[in-house]
Design a protein around this motif. Structure first.
Motif, PDB file in Angstrom:
ATOM      1  N   UNK A 247      19.781  -1.987 -34.497  1.00  0.00           N
ATOM      2  CA  UNK A 247      19.983  -2.983 -35.400  1.00  0.00           C
ATOM      3  C   UNK A 247      18.869  -3.656 -35.908  1.00  0.00           C
ATOM      4  N   UNK A 248      17.875  -3.949 -35.211  1.00  0.00           N
ATOM      5  CA  UNK A 248      16.687  -4.250 -35.483  1.00  0.00           C
ATOM      6  C   UNK A 248      15.726  -3.475 -36.447  1.00  0.00           C
ATOM      7  N   UNK A 249      16.081  -1.932 -36.309  1.00  0.00           N
ATOM      8  CA  UNK A 249      15.443  -0.837 -37.081  1.00  0.00           C
ATOM      9  C   UNK A 249      16.176  -0.615 -38.438  1.00  0.00           C
ATOM     10  N   UNK A 250      17.445  -0.893 -38.425  1.00  0.00           N
ATOM     11  CA  UNK A 250      18.240  -0.941 -39.747  1.00  0.00           C
ATOM     12  C   UNK A 250      17.722  -2.062 -40.707  1.00  0.00           C
ATOM     13  N   UNK A 251      17.760  -3.104 -40.122  1.00  0.00           N
ATOM     14  CA  UNK A 251      17.373  -4.395 -40.724  1.00  0.00           C
ATOM     15  C   UNK A 251      15.809  -4.267 -41.397  1.00  0.00           C
ATOM     16  N   UNK A 252      15.013  -3.924 -40.465  1.00  0.00           N
ATOM     17  CA  UNK A 252      13.605  -3.711 -40.932  1.00  0.00           C
ATOM     18  C   UNK A 252      13.583  -2.519 -41.872  1.00  0.00           C
ATOM     19  N   UNK A 253      14.179  -1.461 -41.965  1.00  0.00           N
ATOM     20  CA  UNK A 253      14.311  -0.547 -42.796  1.00  0.00           C
ATOM     21  C   UNK A 253      14.852  -1.146 -44.330  1.00  0.00           C
ATOM     22  N   UNK A 254      16.116  -1.745 -44.114  1.00  0.00           N
ATOM     23  CA  UNK A 254      16.800  -2.637 -45.382  1.00  0.00           C
ATOM     24  C   UNK A 254      15.779  -3.451 -46.093  1.00  0.00           C
ATOM     25  N   UNK A 255      15.039  -4.301 -45.278  1.00  0.00           N
ATOM     26  CA  UNK A 255      14.110  -5.294 -45.916  1.00  0.00           C
ATOM     27  C   UNK A 255      13.094  -4.316 -46.590  1.00  0.00           C
TER      28      UNK A 255
END
Length: 262
Positions: free
Chosen positions: A13-21
């Motif tokens: 989840x953290x990785x997806x959010x980081x990449x999304x941002x």
């Protein structure tokens, strides 16, 4: 890829959010096909420009954007007006256009297809919104869209450029186009103009980049990139954001094109 296969749910989840941002930001627009509809201010122009730009969106992004902008020039940089009012003589001038396997005859048939949708349903977005409201299924909308689009007389050659969900295709380009016009947030990349379709109903535009990233992250197990794979990876992403799962398209696609897995 192996180093990402054992991430915990929270780490993923953290990785997806980081990449999304990292990728869902205005700087993303310039080098992406979405820049073509972004060059217009009216919804009608954006819808037509977006459909045509997404239709030729395979291969090198720089070449796609260049070719899509050339399409707009052929249409006097007034795509909605051209679709509504171009004469047969003006349509014939499109025959010299070519982008890879999408040729001038295909271009003419696609203009006719859009014209038919606009005449019968009042616009591309109106058709999508009304059909979703009546069916509650984006999969059904994808099927109906293709059928109605090719209801006009056309050369069968052009049909290859609009994937068929009924034949099991991933429908990457149409799903990308729908993302552009359904998704909305404060970032300003997507338009969010089709308000009668919920973002939760969208499916991920599945291509080489999103597929490879999805498999590397354990979001997709199916090897073939078809409609079943589209459903699988979208369902995986709904576990992280049920209301807006396709926002992670930025995460997977952006990381893929930047060689995140290398």
């Amino acid at each position: 890829m192996e180093r990402y296969s054992d991430l915990s749910r929270e780490e993923l989840r953290d990785l997806l959010e980081t990449l999304h941002d990292r990728y869902n930001r205005p700087e993303f627009i310039e080098n992406d096909p979405i820049s073509v509809p972004h060059s217009f201010s009216s919804r009608d122009d954006r819808e037509v420009a977006g459909l045509l730009a997404s239709t030729i969106a395979w291969g090198n992004r720089k070449a796609i954007v260049k070719s899509a902008r050339r399409m707009m020039q052929y249409m006097d940089n007034a795509p909605a007006d051209f679709v509504r009012n171009a004469s047969e003589r003006e349509l014939a001038l499109l025959e010299s256009y070519v982008h890879r396997t999408f040729n001038g005859r295909d271009f003419i048939d696609f203009v006719r297809g859009v014209r038919g949708l606009c005449e019968r349903f009042g616009g591309i977005g109106n058709f999508v919104e009304e059909r979703y409201e009546s069916t509650g299924s984006m999969a059904q909308v994808l099927s109906d869209f293709r059928r109605e689009f090719f209801a006009c007389d056309h050369n069968p050659h052009c049909e290859k450029h609009l994937s068929s969900i009924d034949k099991g295709a991933a429908c990457k380009r149409l799903n990308m186009y729908f993302r552009w016009f359904v998704r909305r947030d404060e970032r300003g990349v997507d338009f969010g103009e089709w308000r009668r379709v919920p973002m939760s109903a969208l499916y991920l535009p599945l291509d080489v980049h999103t597929g490879n990233m999805g498999r590397a992250l354990g979001l997709l197990s199916r090897r073939q990139s078809d409609w079943k794979a589209t459903v699988e990876i979208t369902e995986s992403l709904r576990e992280f954001d049920a209301e807006d799962p396709v926002r992670f398209d930025f995460s997977l696609f952006g990381a893929g094109i930047d060689g995140f897995l290398k």
